[in-house]
Design a protein around this motif. Sequence first.
Motif, PDB file in Angstrom:
ATOM      1  N   SER A 207       3.436   9.092   2.192  1.00 57.87           N
ATOM      2  CA  SER A 207       3.381   7.642   2.054  1.00 57.87           C
ATOM      3  C   SER A 207       4.772   7.027   2.202  1.00 57.87           C
ATOM      4  O   SER A 207       4.932   5.932   2.748  1.00 57.87           O
ATOM      5  CB  SER A 207       2.774   7.276   0.695  1.00 57.87           C
ATOM      6  OG  SER A 207       2.660   5.895   0.559  1.00 57.87           O
ATOM      7  N   GLU A 208       5.788   7.755   1.730  1.00 58.25           N
ATOM      8  CA  GLU A 208       7.164   7.253   1.840  1.00 58.25           C
ATOM      9  C   GLU A 208       7.604   7.180   3.307  1.00 58.25           C
ATOM     10  O   GLU A 208       8.250   6.213   3.719  1.00 58.25           O
ATOM     11  CB  GLU A 208       8.096   8.176   1.062  1.00 58.25           C
ATOM     12  CG  GLU A 208       9.527   7.653   0.976  1.00 58.25           C
ATOM     13  CD  GLU A 208      10.402   8.554   0.122  1.00 58.25           C
ATOM     14  OE1 GLU A 208      11.631   8.497   0.309  1.00 58.25           O
ATOM     15  OE2 GLU A 208       9.862   9.301  -0.708  1.00 58.25           O
TER      16      GLU A 208
ATOM     17  N   ARG B 239       0.812  -1.211   0.000  1.00 58.47           N
ATOM     18  CA  ARG B 239       0.000   0.000   0.000  1.00 58.47           C
ATOM     19  C   ARG B 239       0.855   1.276   0.000  1.00 58.47           C
ATOM     20  O   ARG B 239       0.521   2.256  -0.675  1.00 58.47           O
ATOM     21  CB  ARG B 239      -0.920   0.010   1.216  1.00 58.47           C
ATOM     22  CG  ARG B 239      -1.902   1.178   1.222  1.00 58.47           C
ATOM     23  CD  ARG B 239      -2.673   1.279   2.527  1.00 58.47           C
ATOM     24  NE  ARG B 239      -3.358   0.032   2.844  1.00 58.47           N
ATOM     25  CZ  ARG B 239      -3.916  -0.208   4.024  1.00 58.47           C
ATOM     26  NH1 ARG B 239      -3.850   0.709   4.993  1.00 58.47           N
ATOM     27  NH2 ARG B 239      -4.531  -1.344   4.252  1.00 58.47           N
ATOM     28  N   HIS B 240       1.960   1.281   0.764  1.00 61.18           N
ATOM     29  CA  HIS B 240       2.736   2.511   0.945  1.00 61.18           C
ATOM     30  C   HIS B 240       4.051   2.535   0.172  1.00 61.18           C
ATOM     31  O   HIS B 240       4.866   3.427   0.388  1.00 61.18           O
ATOM     32  CB  HIS B 240       3.030   2.721   2.436  1.00 61.18           C
ATOM     33  CG  HIS B 240       1.815   2.921   3.266  1.00 61.18           C
ATOM     34  ND1 HIS B 240       1.047   4.062   3.193  1.00 61.18           N
ATOM     35  CD2 HIS B 240       1.188   2.105   4.168  1.00 61.18           C
ATOM     36  CE1 HIS B 240       0.024   3.959   4.036  1.00 61.18           C
ATOM     37  NE2 HIS B 240       0.084   2.783   4.628  1.00 61.18           N
TER      38      HIS B 240
ATOM     39  N   ASP C 298       4.677  10.024  -3.309  1.00 62.89           N
ATOM     40  CA  ASP C 298       4.075  10.819  -2.232  1.00 62.89           C
ATOM     41  C   ASP C 298       4.979  10.776  -0.999  1.00 62.89           C
ATOM     42  O   ASP C 298       5.322   9.704  -0.502  1.00 62.89           O
ATOM     43  CB  ASP C 298       2.694  10.249  -1.906  1.00 62.89           C
ATOM     44  CG  ASP C 298       1.983  11.048  -0.819  1.00 62.89           C
ATOM     45  OD1 ASP C 298       2.448  12.164  -0.496  1.00 62.89           O
ATOM     46  OD2 ASP C 298       0.981  10.544  -0.299  1.00 62.89           O
TER      47      ASP C 298
ATOM     48  N   ALA D 257       3.992   2.704  -5.787  1.00 65.03           N
ATOM     49  CA  ALA D 257       2.529   2.585  -5.861  1.00 65.03           C
ATOM     50  C   ALA D 257       1.822   3.895  -5.530  1.00 65.03           C
ATOM     51  O   ALA D 257       0.608   3.995  -5.661  1.00 65.03           O
ATOM     52  CB  ALA D 257       2.057   1.496  -4.897  1.00 65.03           C
ATOM     53  N   ASN D 258       2.569   4.910  -5.076  1.00 64.57           N
ATOM     54  CA  ASN D 258       1.949   6.174  -4.652  1.00 64.57           C
ATOM     55  C   ASN D 258       2.504   7.383  -5.389  1.00 64.57           C
ATOM     56  O   ASN D 258       2.322   8.516  -4.931  1.00 64.57           O
ATOM     57  CB  ASN D 258       2.149   6.356  -3.143  1.00 64.57           C
ATOM     58  CG  ASN D 258       1.336   5.373  -2.322  1.00 64.57           C
ATOM     59  OD1 ASN D 258       0.140   5.556  -2.144  1.00 64.57           O
ATOM     60  ND2 ASN D 258       1.981   4.317  -1.871  1.00 64.57           N
TER      61      ASN D 258
END
Length: 204
Positions: free
Chosen positions: A184-185, A172-173, A181, A177-178
Amino acid sequence: MNANSKIFDRIRVRPDRDAEAKSRAPRCQWDGCSEPGLHRAPVGRMKEGEYFRFCIDHVRAYNKGYNYFSGLGDNDIARFQKEALTGHRPTWVMGINGSAKSSPDFAAKRSGRAGYYSRVRDPFNLFGEDKPRPQPQRKARPLEAKALETLGLDEKATGADIKARYKELVKRHHPDANGGDRGSEDRFRDVLQAYRVLKQSGFC
């Protein structure tokens, strides 16, 4: 060759040690022998540590006819040989004593009844029962508790739960996949650190 040379004066002759030992040795104990008794021979059973002193010829003759068990019957010799296996010290049958034989469970155990073994504690699963043993609840330390909280789990979580939650949060993070961001990192980094702490502590 000069016999009065200083070189000959410095030559030392090694003393004859055998002759010295013979002069100090007791006389051979064989009847009629006057040779020095340089060799020991055992006196016999029940007189361990006592020796005769003989010359070389008579100690050989004595040893040829020596019998440690002379005067003993076959049963006594067999018993001595059996006791010699344990150094003549008393022994007991392993695992069985008088109180165990008199207990009511002894007959059940000897008969092989399954009911007896169902009442016996088996903490190490020696009898191969399929029932899983209850695992003791582990108290998490502050750092481990914080790592579990980061993963969104409590102290009752098993190793499988921790691994499954870790894989889910990594997917998810993950930065790929983001779209890079930053928030999120940071969360991804916290998840990695929390899992590392739990793994090193033996939770998974």
